[in-house]
Write an enzyme that holds these catalytic residues in place. Structure first.
Site, PDB file in Angstrom:
ATOM      1  CG  ASP A  76      -1.930   1.079   1.279  1.00 17.26           C
ATOM      2  OD1 ASP A  76      -1.791   2.039   0.493  1.00 17.26           O
ATOM      3  OD2 ASP A  76      -2.867   0.991   2.092  1.00 17.26           O
ATOM      4  CG  ASP A 111      -4.526   5.342  -0.336  1.00 16.95           C
ATOM      5  OD1 ASP A 111      -3.709   4.413  -0.196  1.00 16.95           O
ATOM      6  OD2 ASP A 111      -5.467   5.555   0.459  1.00 16.95           O
ATOM      7  CG  HIS A 159      -7.647   8.575   5.568  1.00 11.66           C
ATOM      8  ND1 HIS A 159      -7.596   7.841   6.718  1.00 11.66           N
ATOM      9  CD2 HIS A 159      -7.271   7.712   4.582  1.00 11.66           C
ATOM     10  CE1 HIS A 159      -7.197   6.601   6.453  1.00 11.66           C
ATOM     11  NE2 HIS A 159      -6.994   6.503   5.158  1.00 11.66           N
ATOM     12  CD  GLU A 182      -8.660   1.836   1.192  1.00 12.34           C
ATOM     13  OE1 GLU A 182      -7.754   1.189   1.729  1.00 12.34           O
ATOM     14  OE2 GLU A 182      -8.718   3.077   1.221  1.00 12.34           O
ATOM     15  CE1 TYR A 242      -5.903  -6.785   4.383  1.00 11.03           C
ATOM     16  CE2 TYR A 242      -8.243  -6.504   4.901  1.00 11.03           C
ATOM     17  CZ  TYR A 242      -7.091  -6.062   4.267  1.00 11.03           C
ATOM     18  OH  TYR A 242      -7.133  -4.923   3.516  1.00 11.03           O
ATOM     19  CD  GLU A 272      -6.028   2.354  -1.086  1.00 11.97           C
ATOM     20  OE1 GLU A 272      -4.966   1.858  -0.637  1.00 11.97           O
ATOM     21  OE2 GLU A 272      -6.637   3.283  -0.529  1.00 11.97           O
TER      22      GLU A 272
HETATM   23  N1  GLY Z   1      -3.004   4.043   2.826  1.00  7.58           N
HETATM   24  C1  GLY Z   1      -4.006   4.361   3.755  1.00  7.58           C
HETATM   25  C2  GLY Z   1      -5.324   3.924   3.318  1.00  7.58           C
HETATM   26  O1  GLY Z   1      -5.421   3.096   2.433  1.00  7.58           O
HETATM   27  O2  GLY Z   1      -6.336   4.398   3.748  1.00  7.58           O
HETATM   28 MN    MN Z   2      -6.855   4.226   1.236  1.00 10.76          MN
HETATM   29 MN    MN Z   3      -3.908   2.760   0.987  1.00 10.26          MN
END
Ligand code: GLY
Ligand code: MN
Ligand code: MN
Length: 419
Positions: free
Chosen positions: A243, A254, A344, A367, A371, A390
């Site tokens: 990520d 992201d 975010h 995303e 898991y 994602e």
């Molecule tokens: N990389 C942080 C998120 O996916 O929210």
């Molecule tokens: Mn994210």
């Molecule tokens: Mn992310």
């Protein structure tokens, strides 16, 4: 600087007369001894000013006939400027950054006292800088406080064409990083070495920094959602979840991809991966103006629940399993968040208690993930498989555009890149 003036004007027009906007910039932060963390301006401050120096405060005074734009800045200091570079100072704040008035940061408390008697409402972000909170609460206890993030969040949520261009650049660079990651990954490599491949592409492409600490999680580490140690060896037969996104001109990408360390998915990995991919594709297909921003969560939990039932990891009827959140031990995070200056990003998800509708110009991540922790109770052949995919999606007038489509997510495409 025109773009910032336009934003200040649009913001000011929505504020009542006799209000005062106070937005402190970010502080320099000590890392250890004489070493600082790299400085990064606070996003609302930057959005309205384009000014990237520490120890600054942005003020807008909404007067009966106009909005006055005031910057509080560090003083010029020839000795310090030898060490850390030029400072705009009071003159630069006015001449280069368009402030109507500029003062030294040390003058803030006295200026505040001067303005308060004429102020009815203060727009200010509480709980970011405790020392400012104390000052304001002590000085302005008869004033109405409002959060700056309400109106600014709404503005930042809808991206302009210029912002979309920067976000496309951030996502293009980050997509290249993921492709390079897939090309260079091999058994025996350390997670930090793979992280370094990404960080090279970010910096080489013009990103100031990763938008957030990259997660490079081999095998079971993928089941720790914010794993950032990145210090384990990548092993053949395991997946690696990466990520990682760069920040270009203050805009974040992201992206997450999950791929086999040795370039070939096992049948268990493939089965889980296909469910996550189906969930992601189903969400993206549904995104367009007018649909609820909750739709990604609803669609992804349904597809993931169906998939886990097909594999025998969950048993029961789909509606019941969703109702009692049986998927939650396997998919325990949100499917989407706004993306922009912050990873975010600003903007509320609910209005008057209702999930809001998507509109053209919004950018959000999609995303979903699965898991499988050993304690989940699933058959042990699934243990420690962690998959997230994602992408970053722009809502357009007639649907959406996946800004990150340059990086493949189909199994056959990933295996071909890694061959
Ligand atoms: N990389 C942080 C998120 O996916 O929210
Ligand atoms: Mn994210
Ligand atoms: Mn992310």
């Amino acid at each position: 600087m025109k773009i910032y003036a336009e934003r200040r004007q649009k913001f000011s027009q929505q504020l009542p007369t006799n209000s005062l906007v106070i937005i402190p910039g970010a502080d320099e932060m000590l890392r250890n001894a004489d070493t600082q963390y790299p400085f990064r301006q606070e996003s609302n401050f930057y959005y309205l000013s384009g000014f990237a120096e520490p120890d600054s405060i942005l003020v807008l005074r909404i007067l009966p006939k106009k909005a006055e734009y005031i910057l509080f800045v560090r003083p010029n200091n020839p000795t310090k400027e030898v060490w850390t570079g030029k400072r705009a100072g009071i003159d630069g704040a006015r001449q280069q950054y368009g402030a109507d008035t500029a003062y030294l940061i040390s003058e803030f408390a006295s200026k505040l006292q001067e303005w308060l008697p004429k102020t009815e409402t203060i727009y200010y972000p509480f709980a970011v800088k405790p020392e400012f909170d104390r000052l304001l609460l002590a000085e302005a206890n008869k004033t109405i406080f409002r959060d700056v993030n309400g109106i600014l969040g709404e503005m930042r949520l809808i991206k302009s064409a210029a912002e979309i261009e920067l976000m496309q650049k951030a996502t293009d660079i980050s997509a290249q990083a993921h492709i390079r990651g897939m090309q260079t990954c091999k058994p025996g490599m350390m997670e930090y070495k793979l992280a370094a491949e990404y960080e090279f592409v970010f910096t080489n492409g013009g990103c100031a920094a990763p938008a957030y600490p990259p997660i490079v999680a081999g095998g079971a580490n993928a089941c720790t959602l914010h794993y950032v140690d990145n210090n384990a060896e990548l092993r053949a037969g395991e997946l690696v979840l990466v990520d990682a996104g760069g920040e270009y001109e203050y805009y974040a990408a992201d992206i997450t991809r999950t791929y086999p360390v040795n370039g070939k998915f096992t049948s268990e990995q493939r089965a889980i991966y296909e469910i996550v991919l189906r969930a992601q594709q189903a969400v993206i297909k549904a995104l367009r103006p007018g649909v609820s921003c909750r739709l990604p969560q609803e669609i992804s939990t349904r597809v993931i629940t169906e998939g886990l039932v097909d594999l025998g990891i969950l048993t029961g009827t789909i509606d019941e399993l969703i109702e009692k959140r049986a998927y939650f031990p396997f998919f325990m995070h949100g499917c989407s968040h706004w993306l922009g200056l912050d990873t975010h990003d600003a903007g509320v998800y609910k209005m008057n208690g209702q999930w809001r509708e998507l509109a053209a110009g919004m950018v959000l991540t999609v995303e979903p993930g699965i898991y499988i922790r050993p304690e989940s109770g699933a058959d042990k052949r699934w243990n420690n498989i962690g998959v997230r995919i994602e992408d970053d999606v722009l809502i357009t007038a007639d649907g959406n555009k996946v800004l990150t489509q340059a990086v493949p997510s189909e199994i056959a495409e990933i295996e071909a890149i890694m061959a």
